[in-house]
Design a protein around this motif. Structure first.
Motif, mmCIF file in Angstrom:
data_model
loop_
_atom_site.group_PDB
_atom_site.id
_atom_site.type_symbol
_atom_site.label_atom_id
_atom_site.label_comp_id
_atom_site.label_asym_id
_atom_site.label_seq_id
_atom_site.Cartn_x
_atom_site.Cartn_y
_atom_site.Cartn_z
ATOM 1 N N GLN A 665 0.801 -1.222 0.000
ATOM 2 C CA GLN A 665 0.000 0.000 0.000
ATOM 3 C C GLN A 665 0.846 1.291 0.000
ATOM 4 O OE1 GLN A 665 -2.627 -0.626 3.290
ATOM 5 N NE2 GLN A 665 -3.754 -2.287 2.252
ATOM 6 N N PRO A 666 1.871 1.439 0.848
ATOM 7 C CA PRO A 666 2.633 2.700 0.834
ATOM 8 C C PRO A 666 3.440 2.905 -0.462
ATOM 9 C CG PRO A 666 3.643 1.131 2.313
ATOM 10 C CD PRO A 666 2.333 0.549 1.925
ATOM 11 N N LEU A 667 3.863 1.904 -1.175
ATOM 12 C CA LEU A 667 4.624 2.002 -2.431
ATOM 13 C C LEU A 667 3.828 1.344 -3.556
ATOM 14 C CD1 LEU A 667 8.141 0.998 -1.041
ATOM 15 C CD2 LEU A 667 7.226 3.299 -1.285
ATOM 16 N N GLU A 668 2.561 1.726 -3.608
ATOM 17 C CA GLU A 668 1.636 1.000 -4.466
ATOM 18 C C GLU A 668 2.048 1.023 -5.944
ATOM 19 O OE1 GLU A 668 -3.185 0.720 -5.301
ATOM 20 O OE2 GLU A 668 -2.362 2.396 -4.132
ATOM 21 N N LYS A 669 2.393 2.240 -6.529
ATOM 22 C CA LYS A 669 2.724 2.347 -7.948
ATOM 23 C C LYS A 669 4.034 1.631 -8.253
ATOM 24 C CE LYS A 669 0.280 6.715 -8.789
ATOM 25 N NZ LYS A 669 0.401 8.120 -9.226
ATOM 26 N N LEU A 670 4.985 1.760 -7.327
ATOM 27 C CA LEU A 670 6.271 1.102 -7.526
ATOM 28 C C LEU A 670 6.095 -0.418 -7.543
ATOM 29 C CD1 LEU A 670 9.310 1.763 -7.862
ATOM 30 C CD2 LEU A 670 9.544 1.514 -5.380
ATOM 31 N N PRO A 709 10.187 9.693 -3.269
ATOM 32 C CA PRO A 709 11.403 10.142 -2.596
ATOM 33 C C PRO A 709 11.381 9.680 -1.141
ATOM 34 C CG PRO A 709 9.857 11.943 -2.773
ATOM 35 C CD PRO A 709 9.247 10.790 -3.544
ATOM 36 N N GLY A 710 12.494 9.787 -0.433
ATOM 37 C CA GLY A 710 12.586 9.318 0.945
ATOM 38 C C GLY A 710 11.521 9.903 1.843
ATOM 39 N N LYS A 711 11.215 11.179 1.663
ATOM 40 C CA LYS A 711 10.217 11.833 2.504
ATOM 41 C C LYS A 711 8.847 11.190 2.331
ATOM 42 C CE LYS A 711 8.319 16.420 3.423
ATOM 43 N NZ LYS A 711 8.337 17.865 3.017
ATOM 44 N N GLU A 712 8.483 10.883 1.073
ATOM 45 C CA GLU A 712 7.192 10.267 0.813
ATOM 46 C C GLU A 712 7.140 8.818 1.331
ATOM 47 O OE1 GLU A 712 4.357 11.481 -0.379
ATOM 48 O OE2 GLU A 712 5.324 13.442 -0.304
ATOM 49 N N VAL A 713 8.255 8.133 1.200
ATOM 50 C CA VAL A 713 8.302 6.754 1.702
ATOM 51 C C VAL A 713 8.090 6.723 3.208
ATOM 52 C CG1 VAL A 713 9.789 4.735 2.059
ATOM 53 C CG2 VAL A 713 9.750 5.897 -0.155
ATOM 54 N N LYS A 714 8.786 7.635 3.911
ATOM 55 C CA LYS A 714 8.632 7.680 5.376
ATOM 56 C C LYS A 714 7.191 8.024 5.747
ATOM 57 C CE LYS A 714 10.479 9.719 9.611
ATOM 58 N NZ LYS A 714 11.444 10.671 10.201
ATOM 59 N N LYS A 715 6.603 8.959 4.973
ATOM 60 C CA LYS A 715 5.213 9.345 5.241
ATOM 61 C C LYS A 715 4.282 8.149 5.038
ATOM 62 C CE LYS A 715 1.695 12.673 3.823
ATOM 63 N NZ LYS A 715 1.369 13.802 2.899
ATOM 64 N N GLY A 716 4.524 7.404 3.971
ATOM 65 C CA GLY A 716 3.690 6.232 3.695
ATOM 66 C C GLY A 716 3.843 5.161 4.773
ATOM 67 N N LEU A 717 5.082 4.978 5.235
ATOM 68 C CA LEU A 717 5.311 3.992 6.308
ATOM 69 C C LEU A 717 4.665 4.432 7.609
ATOM 70 C CD1 LEU A 717 9.035 3.000 5.642
ATOM 71 C CD2 LEU A 717 6.989 1.613 5.254
ATOM 72 N N GLU A 777 16.288 3.686 9.298
ATOM 73 C CA GLU A 777 16.061 4.879 10.135
ATOM 74 C C GLU A 777 14.585 5.222 10.149
ATOM 75 O OE1 GLU A 777 15.356 8.760 11.443
ATOM 76 O OE2 GLU A 777 15.182 8.268 9.314
ATOM 77 N N TYR A 778 13.886 5.096 9.007
ATOM 78 C CA TYR A 778 12.444 5.382 8.940
ATOM 79 C C TYR A 778 11.684 4.467 9.909
ATOM 80 C CZ TYR A 778 13.641 7.607 4.452
ATOM 81 O OH TYR A 778 14.197 8.368 3.462
ATOM 82 N N PHE A 779 11.929 3.164 9.801
ATOM 83 C CA PHE A 779 11.212 2.197 10.647
ATOM 84 C C PHE A 779 11.469 2.443 12.125
ATOM 85 C CE2 PHE A 779 10.572 -0.258 6.767
ATOM 86 C CZ PHE A 779 9.357 -0.873 6.998
#
Length: 786
Positions: A665-670, A709-717, A777-779
């Motif tokens: 779900q957080p990286l759905e398009k990828l 980008p990293g910011k969006e990935v962290k937001k999705g997580l 670091e995000y997790f």
């Protein structure tokens, strides 16, 4: 003893022209018991010689032999040792002192009495009698009467007396029986003489002391009872004397037989009336003590009543052998009376047990119980149980002990103390009933002479069966209320709390096992066995009820599911059951119940998971099977080892499924892009040619990567963490486990994506906007921030 006297007279004394008047079985005092007989005899020829003869069995034991004889005129003293107490010892002082121990006090007294009579009649020099009861000597020779030793005055034998008409008929009858009566008058006279000697030898002569005991003896004092026992046994011996052909026609014999019959009937009536009164009076005394037991959970002890009545056991045996109708009547009277007595006692006892079990006291005449179950309400209401829905974990509750309501109840809600109290009450009930029944059965067997003797089974198995049946019938009648009261108490316990059936099954099984070890055919064993069937049926009903309630569970659409109540309920059930059934005889019943329950738990967890709308199916399965696996690993229930492994397998499978589905779900398009790449490769497109596919060229890849980008990935997580937190329940504490699994899966996917880029877009220089280090670091920061 009668048979021995006949044998001694025939084999030893008749050939020596002697008559045996009294006999006592003795052994020498202070030495090993080598029994012999002391015999008091008189010669049949004048002048009469009186002797004490010692007779013993031959070494081979097949005949008797005369060992020693003393003239009575040489006897200086008879020492009976104690005139007031029963004592089998006595001394005879001839040229030296001979110390003897008789086989019974009665035999000793009879022998001394005979010696005293012989002394009074035949000796000028009187023997000294020391420590002899004056009553015994007075009974031997009442004043004002001409005495004889053996029931007839021997001096009068020399006097001629004309026969009356009846006696002439008797003689003629005997002459007809005896073929040589006329041809050999001398032989016939000798035969008559010998037979008269036998009749005259005290075989059909009952002492006046015995007659008085039978007619007026005190049946309420130990001494009086003993005298009546001796008299009744003597009477029975006299009545059972084996008469030779023709003797029954003699007037003297008929008169004696008539006297004996009257004495038997008189004494039987006296004994029956007295024992009837004893039953009544003892009953009143017993009833007066019942009040002290009403506040306590104890049954009155009947040992004083049994002890008093057992003094009459020998008389009951005499009555059984002589007046069976009166014996049977007394048996019925005793059973009828004791039935009423025990019924009152048992009813009061069980009423106290029910009050204590319900935790209330009597209120008014109705004596209604305020029954409290584990949640403070009656367990009888099942309508609310059927409508039970799975709601939020803080609001689940039910009205009965079940797997549904146990799972989320505190220690106070479980009422552990109440269950322990119930267990103690039930055990106290069984512990009080057990000795009561065993004591009564033992008394009945002894008092009514229904014991099984060791050799009796070999002699007559039918008689043994009849005696057992009589005991069983009497016990069934006397304690007819026990089984009903026990079943009523069990029903109450089951109504208060259905889990009480666990306690009752263990306790009842143990008491049945104990009773069967004592006597498998006893009333107690049979009755408890019958009640055990009811308890086992309640236990099975309890298990079936839990399963039925699982099947009727409805889920809420508004709240997350979490750990289902019947899952935590099974844990509480298993903990309780393992405590109750530790070292129990009926462990097999629990193991069978475990298997039924756990299979139902498995099935209904899947059912709820499939129906759940608020909580994902994988979460319901993962959390609940993790709880089941943890419970079984902790309790180590051997019969559920297969189910433990199955629960672990289901938990890990659904954990993995939930993690994979959630990370998409957080990286759905990828995720979709690379799924398309893998699909082309699977269709046969070479990896290095995938970039030539319009939808999957390098430009499209860069476009998708730029969206994450990293910011969006962290937001999705972070959003994923919040969503997972909403899905999972707090009590199972799986959030960090799931989050760590997601981290591992994300890293695995990241490496997989990088591998596809390297193989399908070689030399493109395209990389992800974030690194594995960034991911870690995000997790970590997301987990710490929450």
């Amino acid at each position: 003893m009668t048979a021995i006297k006949h044998a001694l007279q025939r084999d030893i004394f008749t050939p020596n022209d002697e008559r045996l008047l009294s006999i006592v079985n003795v052994c020498k005092a202070g030495k090993k018991k080598k029994n012999c007989f002391l015999c008091a005899t008189v010669t049949t020829e004048r002048p009469v010689q009186v002797r004490v003869v010692k007779v013993k069995k031959s070494d081979k034991g097949d005949f008797y032999k005369r060992q020693m004889a003393w003239e009575l005129r040489d006897l200086a003293e008879v020492d009976a040792k104690d005139a007031s107490k029963e004592n089998p010892e006595f001394d005879l002082h001839f040229e030296k002192v001979y110390r003897w121990v008789a086989s019974s006090t009665a035999e000793k007294n009879s022998f001394i009495s005979c010696i005293w009579k012989l002394n009074q009649r035949y000796l000028r020099k009187k023997v000294e009698f020391v420590n002899v009861s004056s009553q015994l000597l007075e009974e031997s020779v009442p004043s004002g009467e001409s005495q004889s030793v053996a029931g007839g005055d021997e001096d009068a034998l020399d006097d001629y007396q004309e026969l009356n008409a009846r006696e002439e008929q008797d003689i003629e009858g005997m002459m007809e029986v005896c073929e040589y009566a006329i041809s050999n008058a001398e032989a016939f006279a000798e035969k008559l003489s010998r037979e008269l000697q036998v009749l005259d030898g005290n075989y059909m002569d009952l002492s006046k002391g015995h007659i008085r005991a039978l007619q007026d003896g005190d049946l309420s004092s130990p001494k009086g009872i003993e005298a009546c026992i001796n008299a009744s046994e003597a009477l029975l011996q006299c009545m059972n004397v084996a008469l030779r052909p023709g003797h029954e026609k003699l007037m003297a014999v008929k008169q004696q037989q008539h006297l004996f019959t009257e004495l038997r009937d008189t004494f039987a009536r006296r004994l029956t009336n007295h024992l009837n009164n004893v039953f009544v009076h003892q009953g009143h005394d017993q009833s007066s003590t019942l009040s002290q037991h009403t506040a306590e959970l104890t049954l009155p002890k009947h040992s004083p009543l049994h002890r008093d009545l057992l003094r009459y056991a020998k008389l009951m045996e005499w009555l059984k052998n002589t007046q069976r109708e009166k014996y049977d009547g007394l048996s019925r009277t005793y059973v009828d009376y004791m039935t009423r007595l025990y019924e009152r006692e048992i009813k009061d006892f069980f009423e106290v047990a029910k009050i204590k079990m319900a935790g209330t006291t009597k209120e008014g005449k109705g004596n209604k119980f305020g029954l409290h179950g584990s949640s403070g309400k009656l367990t009888g209401s099942t309508s609310s149980l059927n409508k039970l829905t799975v709601q939020g974990s803080s609001s689940r509750r039910s009205q009965s002990s079940s797997l549904l309501d146990m799972g989320n109840m505190s220690a106070s809600d479980l009422d552990v103390a109440d269950r322990t109290k119930f267990d103690k009450i039930f055990e106290q009930v069984l512990s009080e009933l057990e000795p009561l029944c065993l004591a009564e059965q033992d008394f009945i067997s002894k008092f009514f002479k229904l014991q099984q003797h060791p050799t009796l089974a070999q002699v007559n198995s039918i008689l043994v069966t009849l005696r057992k049946d009589m005991v069983r019938l009497m016990m069934n009648k006397i304690f007819q209320s026990i089984e009903t009261e026990l079943n009523s108490l069990i029903a109450l316990g089951d109504k208060i709390d259905s889990f009480h059936s666990l306690y009752m099954l263990v306790k009842m099984s143990h008491h049945v096992w104990t009773a069967q070890n004592v006597d498998p055919a006893s009333y107690l064993s049979t009755t408890l066995g019958n009640v055990l069937v009811t308890v086992k049926r309640n236990f099975d009903k309890c298990i079936s009820g839990q399963i039925r309630q699982m099947e009727e569970v409805k889920i809420s659409k508004k709240s997350k599911v979490g750990i289902l109540p019947f899952v935590t309920g099974f844990e509480e059930f298993a903990e309780l059951a393992e405590t109750i059934f530790r070292n129990a005889e009926r462990r097999g019943d629990l193991d069978k119940a475990y298997v039924k329950l756990i299979r139902a738990v498995f099935m209904n967890v899947e059912k709820v998971a499939n129906e759940s709308q608020k909580t994902p199916r994988d979460v319901v399965m993962m959390e609940n099977f993790h709880h089941i696996f943890s419970t079984q690993s902790r309790l180590k229930i051997s019969c559920l080892e297969t189910e433990r492994r199955e629960a672990k397998h289901k938990y890990t499978d659904h954990l993995q499924s939930y993690v994979i589905n959630s990370l998409g779900q957080p990286l759905e398009k990828l995720n979709h892009f690379f799924e398309g790449v893998e699909a082309r490769v699977a269709q046969g497109v070479r990896e290095e040619e995938v970039s030539y596919q319009l939808a999957f060229n390098k430009q499209e890849l860069r476009k998708v990567i730029k969206e994450y980008p990293g910011k969006e990935v962290k937001k999705g997580l972070d959003n994923l963490y919040k969503k997972v937190d909403k899905h999972l329940c707090e009590e199972e504490s799986l959030l960090q486990v799931v989050w760590h699994s997601m981290q591992d899966e994300f890293i695995r996917q990241y490496k997989h994506f990088e591998g596809l880029i390297g193989r399908c877009y070689p030399g493109s220089g395209i990389t992800m906007e974030f690194t594995i280090g960034d991911m870690l670091e995000y997790f970590s920061s997301i987990a710490q921030s929450h």
